[in-house]
Design an enzyme around this catalytic site. Structure first.
Site, short mmCIF file in Angstrom:
data_model
loop_
_atom_site.label_atom_id
_atom_site.label_comp_id
_atom_site.label_asym_id
_atom_site.label_seq_id
_atom_site.Cartn_x
_atom_site.Cartn_y
_atom_site.Cartn_z
N ARG A 101 0.85 -1.19 0.00
CA ARG A 101 0.00 0.00 0.00
C ARG A 101 0.88 1.24 0.00
NH1 ARG A 101 0.06 2.59 4.88
NH2 ARG A 101 0.35 1.40 6.81
N ASN A 103 2.16 4.70 1.50
CA ASN A 103 2.29 5.24 2.85
C ASN A 103 2.56 6.74 2.79
OD1 ASN A 103 2.03 4.50 5.61
ND2 ASN A 103 4.23 4.67 5.90
N GLU A 122 3.69 -5.50 7.07
CA GLU A 122 4.89 -5.00 7.75
C GLU A 122 5.93 -6.09 7.98
OE1 GLU A 122 3.70 -2.87 11.26
OE2 GLU A 122 2.23 -1.65 10.18
N ASP A 197 8.82 7.82 12.53
CA ASP A 197 7.65 7.80 11.66
C ASP A 197 7.69 9.05 10.78
OD1 ASP A 197 4.96 7.50 10.65
OD2 ASP A 197 4.50 6.26 12.39
#
Length: 294
Positions: A101, A103, A122, A197
């Site tokens: 997907r 991100n 993941e 992140d």
């Protein structure tokens, strides 16, 4: 570095809140809930709330100059019209890899879109860092990531930062005028708890890194030295954006993904949108051109 204490302006309860952007014309924050398949919008103080469902998992949202948006959804880049609520595919992305997907994403000062893909489970290093331009299409720039995150760029546009989340490493690349990357090198190795992140760069060129599972944001100098820490009342801090009239109001997305029921009870604001005031302003949000070539 000084900053006010983060406060929750919208306890939206996003399972995986991500990708906040500041839309100066709207005076509003937009962000996504990846697992909840939604786009959210609110005023800077958390009022004037709106939400739109997405047909696939959204990784990011980026503004266009006609008022529409480009959204990175699983399987492609889509134009999103918030008035009609329509999504139209403009660029397929890895449709041959249904386990992947889209991100995190970012628009640089040249109008180029940088975004990553990742294995939705993941586990596999199938993630790729891409550059997309309306004139040259989509081009892979780096490979081998399990979880891609946080494209961000220095104020002079000569350094791109990108994260290998599971390796807990933020990389730096040189960027030339054509958008070609070179000289990949580790910029920061995160120590202590948490995984790097989403990111943002301030006007002084310092990199702010949200830490998933780390209860904080860390700020690093252009040479990679830790220059400050912003503690949070929930563990999973995912990304930040500078906004407001002076670009000193920082909005931050969080997530409850991965928390046990007991942890969620102890972190009732997990998944909320937070804000705080920073003493250093950020950089203005760049917009994509509406002249998109399919």
């Amino acid at each position: 570095m000084t900053a006010s204490v983060p406060g929750c302006v919208w306890p939206v309860g996003a399972e995986l809140g991500e990708g906040p952007i500041w839309h100066a014309q709207d005076k509003a924050v937009y962000f996504v809930d990846i697992k909840g398949k939604a786009i959210h919008r609110c005023a800077a103080d958390g009022s004037e709330r709106q939400s739109w469902p997405t047909p696939h998992a959204p990784g990011f949202i980026a503004p266009c100059d006609d008022g529409s948006f480009i959204c990175g959804l699983q399987g492609g880049l889509y134009r999103f019209n918030r008035d009609s609520k329509d999504f139209s595919l403009i660029q397929p992305v890895e449709q041959h890899l249904p386990g992947n997907r889209v991100n995190d994403g970012f628009v640089d000062g040249q109008g180029r879109l940088w975004f990553g893909t990742m294995d939705n489970e993941e586990s596999r290093p199938s993630g790729v860092l891409y550059r997309w331009e309306r004139s040259r299409g989509m081009q892979a720039q780096d490979r081998g990531y399990v979880i891609t995150n946080g494209p961000a760029m220095s104020p002079d546009g000569k350094t791109l930062y990108h994260t290998d989340t599971l390796q807990r490493t933020v990389y730096a690349f040189d960027v030339d005028a054509a958008g070609t990357l070179s000289r990949k090198r580790p910029f920061v190795q995160i120590e202590g708890t948490g995984y790097p992140d989403g990111m943002a760069v301030d006007a002084e060129g310092f990199l702010w890194v949200a830490l998933f599972g780390g209860w904080r944001i860390e700020r690093f100098s252009p040479s990679g030295e830790l220059a400050g820490v912003i503690p949070f009342p929930c563990a999973n801090v995912t990304k930040l954006v500078f906004g407001g009239n002076d670009l000193r109001t920082v909005h931050v997305t969080t997530a409850w993904k991965g928390l046990s029921s007991e942890e969620r009870a102890r972190q009732p604001l997990a998944g909320g949108l937070f804000s705080f005031i920073a003493d250093t302003p950020g950089l203005a949000q760049h917009h994509l051109s509406t002249e998109v070539k399919k």
